[in-house]
Design an enzyme around this catalytic site. Structure first.
Site, PDB file in Angstrom:
ATOM      1  CD  GLN A  77      -3.029   0.890   2.157  1.00  0.00           C
ATOM      2  OE1 GLN A  77      -3.176   0.180   2.886  1.00  0.00           O
ATOM      3  NE2 GLN A  77      -3.879   2.024   2.294  1.00  0.00           N
ATOM      4  CG  PHE A  78       1.490   3.785  -3.561  1.00  0.00           C
ATOM      5  CD1 PHE A  78       1.327   5.295  -3.580  1.00  0.00           C
ATOM      6  CD2 PHE A  78       0.257   3.205  -4.106  1.00  0.00           C
ATOM      7  CE1 PHE A  78       0.764   5.939  -4.458  1.00  0.00           C
ATOM      8  CE2 PHE A  78      -0.751   3.961  -4.782  1.00  0.00           C
ATOM      9  CZ  PHE A  78      -0.518   5.255  -4.888  1.00  0.00           C
ATOM     10  CB  THR A  79      -2.003   5.489  -0.006  1.00  0.00           C
ATOM     11  OG1 THR A  79      -2.539   4.198   0.514  1.00  0.00           O
ATOM     12  CG2 THR A  79      -2.372   5.493  -1.675  1.00  0.00           C
TER      13      THR A  79
END
Length: 158
Positions: free
Chosen positions: A78-80
Site C-alpha cells: 500500500q504505497f499510500t
C-alpha cells in the site's frame, strides 16, 4: 517502511472480482515502502510484527504473538501509507519508492516473514497470503478488538 497491522477474525483480498487470498484469524499487514528503505528495515519490521503480542491468552490478556498460534498473516502492498499531508489537501507520494525499488523489497518482506512464521520445520508450513503489487484490490476484513498498530521502521521509538 511503514506498516499498519490489524488483528483480524478474517480478511481477504479480491482483484477483478476474484478472491486472490484469504485468511482466518491472524494479522492483516498493510506495507508501504519508502525510497530510502533497505533490507535492514525489513529485518526490523519482520521481527517486530511476528513477535507482537496482540492475541489474547487464556485469561483474555493480549500476551500471544502470531508465532504462538495467533493465526496467519496476509500482506498487502500500500504505497499510500507513504503519503505526506504536510502541505495542502492533496497527499504527496514523493517519499514512496518507485516500483523498481519497492517491488523487490515488498517481495523480500513477504519471503522473510514467511521464514519467520515457520521456525520449526517439523510443523506444517504456514503460507503467507498476499495481495498483488500495483493491482486495484478490494480488502475486506473483520478487525478483532479493534486492534490496529502502526509501525515505521524509521521511527523506532514511536
Amino acid at each position: 517502511m511503514r506498516a499498519v497491522i490489524q488483528r483480524v477474525k478474517h480478511c481477504s483480498v479480491t482483484i477483478d472480482g476474484k478472491v486472490k487470498s484469504s485468511i482466518g484469524k491472524g494479522m492483516l499487514v498493510l506495507l508501504g515502502v519508502g525510497e530510502e528503505d533497505t533490507t535492514e528495515d525489513i529485518d526490523y519490521l519482520v521481527k517486530k510484527i511476528t513477535n507482537l503480542r496482540i492475541f489474547d491468552d487464556e485469561n483474555g490478556v493480549m500476551n500471544i504473538s502470531v508465532l504462538d498460534d495467533g493465526g496467519d498473516i496476509l500482506v498487502v502492498s500500500q504505497f499510500t501509507l507513504m503519503a505526506s499531508t504536510y502541505k495542502g489537501n492533496r497527499p504527496s507520494y514523493i517519499r514512496a519508492a518507485r516500483p523498481e525499488i519497492s517491488v523487490p523489497l515488498y517481495e523480500e518482506f513477504v519471503r522473510r516473514i514467511g521464514i519467520a512464521m515457520n521456525p520449526d520445520p517439523s510443523k506444517p508450513k504456514k503460507e503467507i497470503a498476499t495481495g498483488e503489487f500495483g493491482a486495484d484490490m478490494k480488502v475486506e476484513l473483520l478487525n478483532d478488538g479493534p486492534v490496529t498498530i502502526i509501525m515505521d521502521s524509521k521511527q523506532r521509538n514511536f
